[in-house]
Design a protein around this motif. Structure first.
Motif, PDB file in Angstrom:
ATOM      1  N   GLU A  65       0.660  -1.277   0.296  1.00  0.00           N
ATOM      2  CA  GLU A  65       0.122  -0.097  -0.042  1.00  0.00           C
ATOM      3  C   GLU A  65       0.793   0.883   0.009  1.00  0.00           C
ATOM      4  O   GLU A  65       0.475   2.134  -0.460  1.00  0.00           O
ATOM      5  CB  GLU A  65      -1.414   0.059   1.644  1.00  0.00           C
ATOM      6  CG  GLU A  65      -2.166  -0.800   0.782  1.00  0.00           C
ATOM      7  CD  GLU A  65      -3.906  -0.183   1.840  1.00  0.00           C
ATOM      8  OE1 GLU A  65      -3.605   0.260   2.547  1.00  0.00           O
ATOM      9  OE2 GLU A  65      -4.421  -0.592   1.419  1.00  0.00           O
ATOM     10  N   PHE A  66       1.845   1.190   0.803  1.00  0.00           N
ATOM     11  CA  PHE A  66       2.882   2.580   0.570  1.00  0.00           C
ATOM     12  C   PHE A  66       2.976   2.554  -0.531  1.00  0.00           C
ATOM     13  O   PHE A  66       3.303   3.650  -1.250  1.00  0.00           O
ATOM     14  CB  PHE A  66       3.905   2.117   1.608  1.00  0.00           C
ATOM     15  CG  PHE A  66       5.291   3.422   1.773  1.00  0.00           C
ATOM     16  CD1 PHE A  66       5.225   3.886   2.217  1.00  0.00           C
ATOM     17  CD2 PHE A  66       6.263   2.628   1.050  1.00  0.00           C
ATOM     18  CE1 PHE A  66       6.275   4.874   2.025  1.00  0.00           C
ATOM     19  CE2 PHE A  66       7.445   4.046   0.473  1.00  0.00           C
ATOM     20  CZ  PHE A  66       7.115   5.311   1.306  1.00  0.00           C
ATOM     21  N   ALA A  67       3.474   1.173  -1.497  1.00  0.00           N
ATOM     22  CA  ALA A  67       4.201   1.413  -2.854  1.00  0.00           C
ATOM     23  C   ALA A  67       3.417   1.975  -3.669  1.00  0.00           C
ATOM     24  O   ALA A  67       3.438   3.030  -4.228  1.00  0.00           O
ATOM     25  CB  ALA A  67       4.723   0.155  -3.004  1.00  0.00           C
ATOM     26  N   VAL A 162     -12.392  -6.175   5.261  1.00  0.00           N
ATOM     27  CA  VAL A 162     -11.932  -7.729   4.056  1.00  0.00           C
ATOM     28  C   VAL A 162     -10.702  -6.473   3.240  1.00  0.00           C
ATOM     29  O   VAL A 162     -11.833  -5.658   2.689  1.00  0.00           O
ATOM     30  CB  VAL A 162     -12.846  -8.222   3.534  1.00  0.00           C
ATOM     31  CG1 VAL A 162     -11.771  -9.332   2.666  1.00  0.00           C
ATOM     32  CG2 VAL A 162     -13.204  -8.997   5.107  1.00  0.00           C
ATOM     33  N   ASP A 163      -9.841  -5.766   2.603  1.00  0.00           N
ATOM     34  CA  ASP A 163      -8.867  -5.775   1.873  1.00  0.00           C
ATOM     35  C   ASP A 163      -9.291  -6.119   0.452  1.00  0.00           C
ATOM     36  O   ASP A 163      -9.414  -7.382  -0.031  1.00  0.00           O
ATOM     37  CB  ASP A 163      -8.516  -5.230   2.073  1.00  0.00           C
ATOM     38  CG  ASP A 163      -7.258  -3.916   0.895  1.00  0.00           C
ATOM     39  OD1 ASP A 163      -8.048  -4.020   0.379  1.00  0.00           O
ATOM     40  OD2 ASP A 163      -6.216  -3.917   1.199  1.00  0.00           O
ATOM     41  N   THR A 164     -10.236  -5.319  -0.505  1.00  0.00           N
ATOM     42  CA  THR A 164     -10.426  -5.715  -1.605  1.00  0.00           C
ATOM     43  C   THR A 164      -9.511  -5.484  -2.632  1.00  0.00           C
ATOM     44  O   THR A 164      -9.417  -5.527  -4.042  1.00  0.00           O
ATOM     45  CB  THR A 164     -12.224  -6.237  -2.197  1.00  0.00           C
ATOM     46  OG1 THR A 164     -12.210  -5.017  -2.293  1.00  0.00           O
ATOM     47  CG2 THR A 164     -12.862  -7.005  -1.277  1.00  0.00           C
ATOM     48  N   SER A 165      -8.824  -5.012  -2.525  1.00  0.00           N
ATOM     49  CA  SER A 165      -8.059  -4.071  -3.180  1.00  0.00           C
ATOM     50  C   SER A 165      -6.921  -4.052  -3.989  1.00  0.00           C
ATOM     51  O   SER A 165      -5.685  -4.327  -4.235  1.00  0.00           O
ATOM     52  CB  SER A 165      -7.506  -2.431  -2.513  1.00  0.00           C
ATOM     53  OG  SER A 165      -7.422  -2.617  -1.751  1.00  0.00           O
ATOM     54  N   SER A 328     -13.575   3.134   5.547  1.00  0.00           N
ATOM     55  CA  SER A 328     -11.997   3.503   5.402  1.00  0.00           C
ATOM     56  C   SER A 328     -12.252   4.102   7.000  1.00  0.00           C
ATOM     57  O   SER A 328     -12.198   4.957   7.278  1.00  0.00           O
ATOM     58  CB  SER A 328     -11.044   3.074   4.756  1.00  0.00           C
ATOM     59  OG  SER A 328     -11.153   1.950   3.689  1.00  0.00           O
ATOM     60  N   SER A 329     -11.035   3.263   8.197  1.00  0.00           N
ATOM     61  CA  SER A 329     -11.045   4.365   9.058  1.00  0.00           C
ATOM     62  C   SER A 329     -10.394   5.358   9.076  1.00  0.00           C
ATOM     63  O   SER A 329      -9.609   5.470   8.037  1.00  0.00           O
ATOM     64  CB  SER A 329     -10.108   3.359  10.214  1.00  0.00           C
ATOM     65  OG  SER A 329      -8.411   2.776   9.736  1.00  0.00           O
ATOM     66  N   THR A 330     -10.363   6.233   9.686  1.00  0.00           N
ATOM     67  CA  THR A 330      -9.702   7.304   9.455  1.00  0.00           C
ATOM     68  C   THR A 330      -8.259   7.172   9.387  1.00  0.00           C
ATOM     69  O   THR A 330      -7.274   8.067   8.626  1.00  0.00           O
ATOM     70  CB  THR A 330     -10.044   8.048  11.073  1.00  0.00           C
ATOM     71  OG1 THR A 330     -11.143   8.687  10.479  1.00  0.00           O
ATOM     72  CG2 THR A 330      -8.956  10.215  10.839  1.00  0.00           C
ATOM     73  N   GLY A 331      -7.628   6.204  10.415  1.00  0.00           N
ATOM     74  CA  GLY A 331      -5.809   5.790  10.349  1.00  0.00           C
ATOM     75  C   GLY A 331      -5.867   5.519   9.322  1.00  0.00           C
ATOM     76  O   GLY A 331      -4.393   5.603   8.496  1.00  0.00           O
ATOM     77  N   ARG A 332      -6.163   4.514   8.704  1.00  0.00           N
ATOM     78  CA  ARG A 332      -5.888   3.790   7.282  1.00  0.00           C
ATOM     79  C   ARG A 332      -5.563   5.697   6.558  1.00  0.00           C
ATOM     80  O   ARG A 332      -5.244   5.535   5.412  1.00  0.00           O
ATOM     81  CB  ARG A 332      -6.902   3.020   6.335  1.00  0.00           C
ATOM     82  CG  ARG A 332      -6.314   1.960   5.359  1.00  0.00           C
ATOM     83  CD  ARG A 332      -7.403   1.359   4.788  1.00  0.00           C
ATOM     84  NE  ARG A 332      -7.118   0.731   3.588  1.00  0.00           N
ATOM     85  CZ  ARG A 332      -7.147   0.375   2.418  1.00  0.00           C
ATOM     86  NH1 ARG A 332      -8.395   0.660   2.920  1.00  0.00           N
ATOM     87  NH2 ARG A 332      -6.829   0.028   2.036  1.00  0.00           N
ATOM     88  N   LEU A 333      -7.190   6.335   6.208  1.00  0.00           N
ATOM     89  CA  LEU A 333      -7.339   7.087   5.664  1.00  0.00           C
ATOM     90  C   LEU A 333      -5.903   8.274   5.172  1.00  0.00           C
ATOM     91  O   LEU A 333      -4.912   9.074   4.328  1.00  0.00           O
ATOM     92  CB  LEU A 333      -8.256   7.814   5.592  1.00  0.00           C
ATOM     93  CG  LEU A 333      -9.434   7.381   4.091  1.00  0.00           C
ATOM     94  CD1 LEU A 333     -11.406   8.746   4.931  1.00  0.00           C
ATOM     95  CD2 LEU A 333      -9.357   7.181   2.651  1.00  0.00           C
TER      96      LEU A 333
END
Length: 354
Positions: A65-67, A162-165, A328-333
């Motif tokens: 996700e970082f990349a 569940v992350d579908t990305s 998504s959660s505020t933390g993930r965004l």
């Protein structure tokens, strides 16, 4: 005015460098040749690592996700800082005259490129939809409500945690899609390789144009040492952005090689540009009228392509128009936004030297 004064002024004028003249001063030839291979290796590393590790269970998902989002920031900053700004400088060069001095052509050409990509994507979508219809798939993106892009039902979506990305996640079938049982797999493959693949192809085209120009500039630049170091990082970061997008494409098994082919095309473009520049170094005038016009048009076109890709495909589609991301959660965004800002910030910083 006496003759001695006239002679002095003539001598001073002749000693002033002509900004449009051919600069034949050339040094660091060995390093310029070696630079082709150094940039090739760093570009390959930046682009192929995300692809090669896409199925690895050792690398945590947050790294991918970082990349991915760091690369989005890199692409956006490249468009503004490394393409649109140089295009403006090239197309407003004092070496130009006539029509080129009567209008700000750089933003106009970038705008034309944005519309060109937009029209091409609309056409591709319409053709792709007709292809799916021939396969027996009736697709309705909005479930009968054309006024709201988010109006479709999510009653069959997996849980929000569940992350579908991810690159290997199968896309669930939309409730409003009717599929003939015998063509389910074939149509799903066609759909998965459609829109996302087109967006990555547009991105590839933009960065390839940019990379060739970078190589040509590096080959003939009188400020080679500084520019060389900056371009190493530039191409590696840009390759990381492209590679993470290539890794995330869902492709049929017989087309998975295209990821690696696209990565290698990108990696070889800057070295090819350097080789061409070295071959033409005695005759190519980077300050001349033709060079400024050609580079300016290509830079502005690439800027428009990457602006559309970055703002529409990478930001709007993947974040604002992605219901799962918006829920998504505020933390993930916050993490996603931080990755993008870091990518843009580093590329903007490199823009101070290149």
């Amino acid at each position: 005015m006496d003759n001695s004064t006239v002679s002095g002024l003539s001598a001073a004028a002749s000693s002033t460098p002509d900004a449009c003249a051919l600069d034949n001063s050339f040094d660091y030839f060995g390093l310029r040749v070696g630079g082709m291979f150094i940039i090739l290796v760093t570009s390959i590393l930046g682009t192929l690592v995300p692809i090669a590790l896409r199925q690895s269970r050792i690398i945590p998902r947050p790294v991918f996700e970082f990349a991915k989002f760091f690369g989005s920031g890199v692409i956006i900053a490249t468009a503004f800082i490394h393409l649109l700004s140089p295009a403006w400088a090239e197309l407003t060069s004092p070496c130009l005259s006539g029509t080129w001095t009567e209008y700000d052509w750089a933003p106009a050409i970038a705008m034309i490129a944005v519309y060109g990509i937009f029209f091409a994507e609309v056409a591709a979508y319409r053709l792709g939809t007709k292809r799916l219809e021939r396969l027996g798939v009736a697709y309705s993106a909005h479930n009968g409500d054309e006024a709201d892009a988010h109006a479709h039902s999510h009653q069959h979506d997996p849980p929000l945690d569940v992350d579908t990305s991810g690159p290997e996640t199968e896309h669930h079938v939309h409730p409003s899609v009717s599929v003939h049982p015998r063509i389910t797999e074939r149509s799903q493959r066609a759909g998965r390789s459609g829109g996302g693949g087109a967006a990555v192809a547009v991105l590839e085209f933009g960065v390839v144009l940019h990379s060739v120009i970078i190589g040509l500039t590096l080959a003939v630049s009188s400020e080679f040492p500084t520019l060389f170091v900056v371009i190493i990082f530039h191409q590696m970061f840009e390759g990381l952005g492209l590679g993470s997008r290539l890794a995330g494409m869902s492709l049929p098994d017989n087309y998975r090689w295209t990821r690696y082919a696209a990565a290698l095309v990108y990696a070889f473009c800057t070295p090819i540009g350097i080789a061409v520049g070295l071959g033409l170094r005695q005759s190519y005038n980077g300050n001349g009228v033709s060079a400024n016009i050609a580079s300016g048009i290509l830079d502005a076109t690439s800027a428009g392509i990457l602006l559309y890709t970055g703002l529409v495909e990478l930001m709007a589609h993947e974040i604002i128009l992605n219901p799962r991301m918006m829920k998504s959660s505020t933390g993930r965004l916050t993490y996603v936004f931080g990755c993008m800002m870091l990518g843009s910030g580093l590329m903007a910083l490199l823009g101070g030297w290149a």
